[in-house]
Enzyme design. Sequence first.
Site, short mmCIF file in Angstrom:
data_model
loop_
_atom_site.label_atom_id
_atom_site.label_comp_id
_atom_site.label_asym_id
_atom_site.label_seq_id
_atom_site.Cartn_x
_atom_site.Cartn_y
_atom_site.Cartn_z
N GLU A 1 32.37 41.57 36.74
CA GLU A 1 32.64 42.14 35.41
C GLU A 1 31.32 42.41 34.69
O GLU A 1 31.07 43.51 34.23
CB GLU A 1 33.51 41.17 34.60
N THR B 1 37.96 38.63 28.79
CA THR B 1 37.93 39.94 29.45
C THR B 1 39.33 40.38 29.90
O THR B 1 39.46 41.33 30.66
CB THR B 1 36.98 39.93 30.67
N HIS C 1 36.82 37.23 39.64
CA HIS C 1 37.05 38.67 39.58
C HIS C 1 36.34 39.28 40.77
O HIS C 1 35.20 38.91 41.05
CB HIS C 1 36.49 39.26 38.28
N HIS D 1 38.26 30.79 37.47
CA HIS D 1 38.93 31.88 38.19
C HIS D 1 37.89 32.91 38.61
O HIS D 1 36.70 32.78 38.24
CB HIS D 1 40.01 32.51 37.29
N HIS E 1 47.10 38.01 38.31
CA HIS E 1 45.91 38.78 37.98
C HIS E 1 44.70 38.29 38.76
O HIS E 1 43.76 39.02 39.02
CB HIS E 1 45.57 38.66 36.49
ZN LIG Z 1 37.45 36.00 33.88
#
Ligand SMILES: [Zn+2]
Length: 330
Positions: free
Chosen positions: A141, A238, A131, A129, A97
């Site tokens: 996000e 999330t 996004h 991590h 992911h």
């Molecule tokens: Zn995250």
Amino acid sequence: MKMSGLGLTFLTLPLVIQASTAGHRRKGTGIWCYDSQDLKCGPSHWKDITQSCGGDNQSPVNIERKKTQRDMSLDEISFEGYDQAPAGRWKLLNDGHTVTMNLDGASAAEQINITKGGLQDTYRALQFHFHWGDVNKNGSEHTVDGHQYPMELHLVHMNTKYKTVNEAKGHPSGLAVLSFLFKVSVMDNTNYNTIVAGLRNISHEGLSVDLASTFPLSNLLPNMGLLSKYYRYKGSLTTPGCEEVVVWTVFEEQIPISQSQLNAFVSTLYFTTGAKPVKMANNFRPPQPLRSRKVYASKDATISDSPPLAASLLFPLLLAFLTGHLSGLC
Ligand SMILES: [Zn+2]
Ligand SMILES: *[C@@H]1O[C@H](CO)[C@@H](O)[C@H](O)[C@H]1NC(C)=O
Ligand SMILES: *[C@@H]1O[C@H](CO)[C@@H](O)[C@H](O)[C@H]1NC(C)=O
Ligand SMILES: *[C@@H]1O[C@H](CO)[C@@H](O)[C@H](O)[C@H]1NC(C)=O
């Protein structure tokens, strides 16, 4: 993709099969993915997999700065161990992911913590991590006044009151996530070179690489002197199971990164292997309704359209006058 009515009927079966391989099953969680991977298991379906993804306190959110509420108790966060390079190795992992770095293996002496800044407890760093979007699209996000940023870094911390992550996930302030938004810079951010260079070794799910060196976590962040400006609210993870156990801190100061460094994320990595490999891009959940929640602004954060000083001074006077007047009437 265009399909005739007939084509749709014939395609139904293969699509169902694909959905069951393209997504990712985690313990206690069904298959989930992003729309860029497969529309059948994207964010709009997560609530069917895990009920809490449809809850009232979900993340991310859009931060509307003029609607934030100033909270003077939101002072500087104390970052412990952020300025030291841990001994040992740092392992960067493609988890299907995102790209994630585990921070939690270190000995007690090397634990990286955050406290203060309105946090009721000490929180220990577990992992970070990212996004991101794609070459033409931003992929943060959280959004600020409706503006989405190219990428977002999440540093996940666990309340040290609890022994395990699973235990922490059972409590409303079990986790604290620090969120940093990125901005595109002309120059490379050389502090990201080690991570960017490691990406090509972890193109597929489950691959990991030991980075050539460790470095202080603060290297990845904006200048530490600028971190007293942030927004705070209560929300969720999330990704499924979307547990509503996160104290969120979204910093105002952005991290610079060059377009070519961003492109390395977009073009090197692949999602969870399905029928065919799909480039890991647009791995963000869109903003969720704030509902009855408030977003608080730290002591130093920017609140646009804050009421002018005169109004905030005059209102109590007016109120005192009116109350005096009314009580005189009774
Ligand atoms: Zn995250
Ligand atoms: C983080 O907290 C733990 C437990 O309270 C402590 O042992 C450790 O020294 C702290 N780390 C730093 C860098 O202060
Ligand atoms: C994407 O982010 C860049 C850099 O922050 C910004 O200049 C641009 O306006 C953003 N695009 C959108 C559509 O928000
Ligand atoms: C990463 O991959 C490159 C080739 O693309 C290779 O030369 C290098 O040894 C790899 N590094 C590690 C730590 O596996």
